[in-house]
Design a protein around this motif. Structure first.
Motif, PDB file in Angstrom:
ATOM      1  N   GLU A  89       0.883  -1.281  -0.080  1.00 51.47           N
ATOM      2  CA  GLU A  89      -0.038   0.195  -0.003  1.00 51.47           C
ATOM      3  C   GLU A  89       0.853   1.110   0.047  1.00 51.47           C
ATOM      4  O   GLU A  89       2.014   1.118   0.656  1.00 51.47           O
ATOM      5  CB  GLU A  89      -0.833  -0.117   1.090  1.00 51.47           C
ATOM      6  CG  GLU A  89      -1.700   0.962   1.542  1.00 51.47           C
ATOM      7  CD  GLU A  89      -2.513   0.686   2.957  1.00 51.47           C
ATOM      8  OE1 GLU A  89      -3.312  -0.414   3.022  1.00 51.47           O
ATOM      9  OE2 GLU A  89      -2.366   1.505   3.997  1.00 51.47           O
ATOM     10  N   LEU A 130      -9.883   0.208   3.344  1.00 46.14           N
ATOM     11  CA  LEU A 130      -8.693  -0.307   2.961  1.00 46.14           C
ATOM     12  C   LEU A 130      -8.884  -1.773   3.490  1.00 46.14           C
ATOM     13  O   LEU A 130      -9.218  -1.947   4.852  1.00 46.14           O
ATOM     14  CB  LEU A 130      -7.515   0.545   3.200  1.00 46.14           C
ATOM     15  CG  LEU A 130      -7.377   1.845   2.738  1.00 46.14           C
ATOM     16  CD1 LEU A 130      -6.109   2.435   3.272  1.00 46.14           C
ATOM     17  CD2 LEU A 130      -7.219   1.680   1.188  1.00 46.14           C
ATOM     18  N   GLU A 187      -3.315   0.426  -3.575  1.00 45.88           N
ATOM     19  CA  GLU A 187      -3.567  -0.656  -2.859  1.00 45.88           C
ATOM     20  C   GLU A 187      -3.195  -1.893  -3.793  1.00 45.88           C
ATOM     21  O   GLU A 187      -3.798  -2.064  -4.863  1.00 45.88           O
ATOM     22  CB  GLU A 187      -4.838  -0.892  -2.158  1.00 45.88           C
ATOM     23  CG  GLU A 187      -4.924  -1.956  -1.159  1.00 45.88           C
ATOM     24  CD  GLU A 187      -6.459  -1.995  -0.476  1.00 45.88           C
ATOM     25  OE1 GLU A 187      -6.460  -2.123   0.461  1.00 45.88           O
ATOM     26  OE2 GLU A 187      -7.401  -1.488  -1.278  1.00 45.88           O
TER      27      GLU A 187
END
Length: 195
Positions: A89, A130, A187
């Motif tokens: 990430e 996330l 991501e």
């Protein structure tokens, strides 16, 4: 009163310091007890109490300021790395001085701080969007320069920290009249698959 370019760079660098601390807190790679609550831009933020971590962050900010003053900094990335050394990430801040011919009147300090506050609020809320990070991951801060720059404190980033297969999540952008900044998150597909 309106802000000069040099003052804008100082404000943005102060913001980057706060944002890096807040990102580390929100993403949970260190125990929450390592962070203390402070107030910045009218909202509560978390800042590390660990001297070595703080020194690392401050040394990166020092280099960012130098490169921003020379107009050679393109991006700053806080990269979370899997224990096997592949990136999972990235929180990416793209920064750019507005060319002198395209500059508009600079914003007031209150306007800039209100906008930086919204960036931090978005960082606080992003954790829910996330996938979680693995427990043993680490982080690094990467600066991308416009030209081939060297520094005693910086080494060339490894290409293995690139993330060609990633999802991009735009967070916020801002134009102060003198500086532009955009925040987005990359991501990796590998991280999403780990979840």
């Amino acid at each position: 009163s309106f802000i000069t370019l040099a003052e804008t760079i100082d404000i943005f660098c102060e913001f980057f310091e706060v944002a890096i601390h807040q990102i580390l807190y929100v993403r949970g790679i260190y125990p929450q007890e390592l962070f203390e609550r402070r107030q910045k831009y009218g909202i509560p933020v978390r800042m590390s109490r660990h001297p070595e971590l703080n020194e690392y962050i401050l040394s990166t900010i020092h280099q960012f300021r130098e490169w921003m003053n020379q107009d050679i900094l393109e991006r700053i990335a806080v990269v979370f790395v899997h224990p096997e050394r592949h990136p999972l990430e990235k929180f990416v801040f793209e920064v750019q001085a507005v060319p002198s011919g395209a500059r508009t009147e600079s914003r007031s300090l209150a306007d800039i701080e209100a906008t930086l506050r919204t960036f931090l609020v978005k960082v606080n809320l992003i954790d829910a969007a996330l996938a979680p990070l693995p427990q043993d991951c680490t982080f690094t801060v990467i600066a991308y320069a416009k030209k081939d720059q060297t520094s005693d404190q910086w080494v060339r980033a490894e290409s293995e920290l690139d993330m060609p297969d990633s999802n991009i999540l735009p967070i916020r952008s801002y134009d102060s009249g003198l500086m532009r900044m955009q925040l987005f998150i990359e991501e990796s597909e590998a991280k999403v698959a780990l979840s």
